[in-house]
Design a protein around this motif. Sequence first.
Motif, mmCIF file in Angstrom:
data_model
loop_
_atom_site.group_PDB
_atom_site.id
_atom_site.type_symbol
_atom_site.label_atom_id
_atom_site.label_comp_id
_atom_site.label_asym_id
_atom_site.label_seq_id
_atom_site.Cartn_x
_atom_site.Cartn_y
_atom_site.Cartn_z
ATOM 1 N N MET A 1 0.829 -1.209 0.000
ATOM 2 C CA MET A 1 0.000 0.000 0.000
ATOM 3 C C MET A 1 0.870 1.270 0.000
ATOM 4 N N GLY A 2 2.184 1.080 -0.040
ATOM 5 C CA GLY A 2 3.092 2.226 -0.040
ATOM 6 C C GLY A 2 3.424 2.738 1.346
ATOM 7 N N ILE A 3 3.214 1.910 2.353
ATOM 8 C CA ILE A 3 3.471 2.308 3.738
ATOM 9 C C ILE A 3 4.675 1.524 4.259
ATOM 10 N N LYS A 4 5.638 2.239 4.839
ATOM 11 C CA LYS A 4 6.816 1.607 5.432
ATOM 12 C C LYS A 4 6.490 1.222 6.881
ATOM 13 N N VAL A 5 7.191 0.221 7.375
ATOM 14 C CA VAL A 5 7.007 -0.226 8.756
ATOM 15 C C VAL A 5 8.361 -0.272 9.454
ATOM 16 N N LEU A 6 8.429 0.321 10.626
ATOM 17 C CA LEU A 6 9.611 0.218 11.479
ATOM 18 C C LEU A 6 9.188 -0.507 12.744
ATOM 19 N N ARG A 7 9.784 -1.663 12.977
ATOM 20 C CA ARG A 7 9.493 -2.442 14.179
ATOM 21 C C ARG A 7 10.560 -2.150 15.229
ATOM 22 N N ILE A 8 10.090 -1.849 16.419
ATOM 23 C CA ILE A 8 10.959 -1.478 17.526
ATOM 24 C C ILE A 8 10.625 -2.401 18.692
ATOM 25 N N LYS A 9 11.626 -2.972 19.316
ATOM 26 C CA LYS A 9 11.389 -3.853 20.460
ATOM 27 C C LYS A 9 11.185 -3.031 21.723
ATOM 28 N N ASN A 10 10.355 -3.559 22.613
ATOM 29 C CA ASN A 10 10.115 -2.893 23.892
ATOM 30 C C ASN A 10 11.419 -2.531 24.593
ATOM 31 N N GLU A 11 12.371 -3.481 24.580
ATOM 32 C CA GLU A 11 13.647 -3.248 25.268
ATOM 33 C C GLU A 11 14.371 -2.036 24.700
ATOM 34 N N GLU A 12 14.294 -1.852 23.389
ATOM 35 C CA GLU A 12 14.947 -0.703 22.760
ATOM 36 C C GLU A 12 14.368 0.603 23.299
ATOM 37 N N VAL A 13 13.050 0.649 23.425
ATOM 38 C CA VAL A 13 12.400 1.864 23.929
ATOM 39 C C VAL A 13 12.806 2.104 25.377
ATOM 40 N N ARG A 14 12.779 1.047 26.186
ATOM 41 C CA ARG A 14 13.115 1.172 27.618
ATOM 42 C C ARG A 14 14.577 1.533 27.845
ATOM 43 N N GLU A 15 15.461 0.894 27.070
ATOM 44 C CA GLU A 15 16.886 0.999 27.369
ATOM 45 C C GLU A 15 17.619 2.075 26.588
ATOM 46 N N ASP A 16 17.117 2.458 25.403
ATOM 47 C CA ASP A 16 17.849 3.419 24.581
ATOM 48 C C ASP A 16 16.888 4.220 23.697
ATOM 49 N N LEU A 17 16.037 4.994 24.323
ATOM 50 C CA LEU A 17 15.031 5.773 23.608
ATOM 51 C C LEU A 17 15.664 6.738 22.605
ATOM 52 N N LYS A 18 16.816 7.285 22.955
ATOM 53 C CA LYS A 18 17.485 8.236 22.054
ATOM 54 C C LYS A 18 17.808 7.573 20.712
ATOM 55 N N THR A 19 18.339 6.365 20.732
ATOM 56 C CA THR A 19 18.664 5.652 19.494
ATOM 57 C C THR A 19 17.399 5.314 18.722
ATOM 58 N N VAL A 20 16.335 4.945 19.418
ATOM 59 C CA VAL A 20 15.050 4.669 18.767
ATOM 60 C C VAL A 20 14.571 5.913 18.024
ATOM 61 N N LEU A 21 14.644 7.054 18.672
ATOM 62 C CA LEU A 21 14.210 8.302 18.040
ATOM 63 C C LEU A 21 15.080 8.645 16.826
ATOM 64 N N GLU A 22 16.370 8.339 16.900
ATOM 65 C CA GLU A 22 17.256 8.563 15.756
ATOM 66 C C GLU A 22 16.847 7.673 14.579
ATOM 67 N N LYS A 23 16.518 6.395 14.865
ATOM 68 C CA LYS A 23 16.059 5.465 13.814
ATOM 69 C C LYS A 23 14.780 5.986 13.165
ATOM 70 N N ILE A 24 13.853 6.460 14.001
ATOM 71 C CA ILE A 24 12.592 6.986 13.481
ATOM 72 C C ILE A 24 12.856 8.180 12.583
ATOM 73 N N PHE A 25 13.705 9.074 13.026
ATOM 74 C CA PHE A 25 14.009 10.275 12.247
ATOM 75 C C PHE A 25 14.617 9.891 10.894
ATOM 76 N N GLN A 26 15.503 8.906 10.880
ATOM 77 C CA GLN A 26 16.100 8.437 9.616
ATOM 78 C C GLN A 26 15.025 7.909 8.673
ATOM 79 N N MET A 27 14.050 7.190 9.202
ATOM 80 C CA MET A 27 12.972 6.651 8.369
ATOM 81 C C MET A 27 12.092 7.772 7.809
ATOM 82 N N LEU A 28 12.011 8.881 8.506
ATOM 83 C CA LEU A 28 11.175 9.999 8.073
ATOM 84 C C LEU A 28 11.852 10.842 6.991
ATOM 85 N N GLN A 29 13.140 10.637 6.786
ATOM 86 C CA GLN A 29 13.898 11.438 5.800
ATOM 87 C C GLN A 29 13.604 10.969 4.392
#
Length: 121
Positions: free
Chosen positions: A93-121
């Motif tokens: 359908m033209g939609i990208k998916v980024l899967r993030i593990k719970n542990e990533e959010v809990r342990e390294d939110l900054k890196t998760v946000l960087e990954k999200i920002f890269q996907m938005l570029q």
Amino acid sequence: MPLPIYIQFARDLRKNQTPEEKMLWNELRNRKFHGFKFLRQHPIIISAFNHKKKFIIADFYCDTKKLILEVDGDIHTHLLDYDEARDILVNEMGIKVLRIKNEEVREDLKTVLEKIFQMLQ
């Protein structure tokens, strides 16, 4: 008239977010994340036939960039085939998916946000 099932289901999920979803939502809500608008527990219709709609509920969705963020807990280790099929459907359908593990959010939110920002570029 009752609400469509996909809307009620999404509302129920919003009321019962995981701690990791709450953490991420706190960063994404109200266009706080680089001005991008995200919706949480957002229904996406994948097909409709005879007034019946098949849908998925995205944990987070940015419509302008056609990006779904999925925050995956332990249960997803048993749903790999389901998740892969679902990702293929939305990719078609033209939609990208980024899967993030719970542990990533809990342990390294900054890196998760960087990954999200890269996907938005």
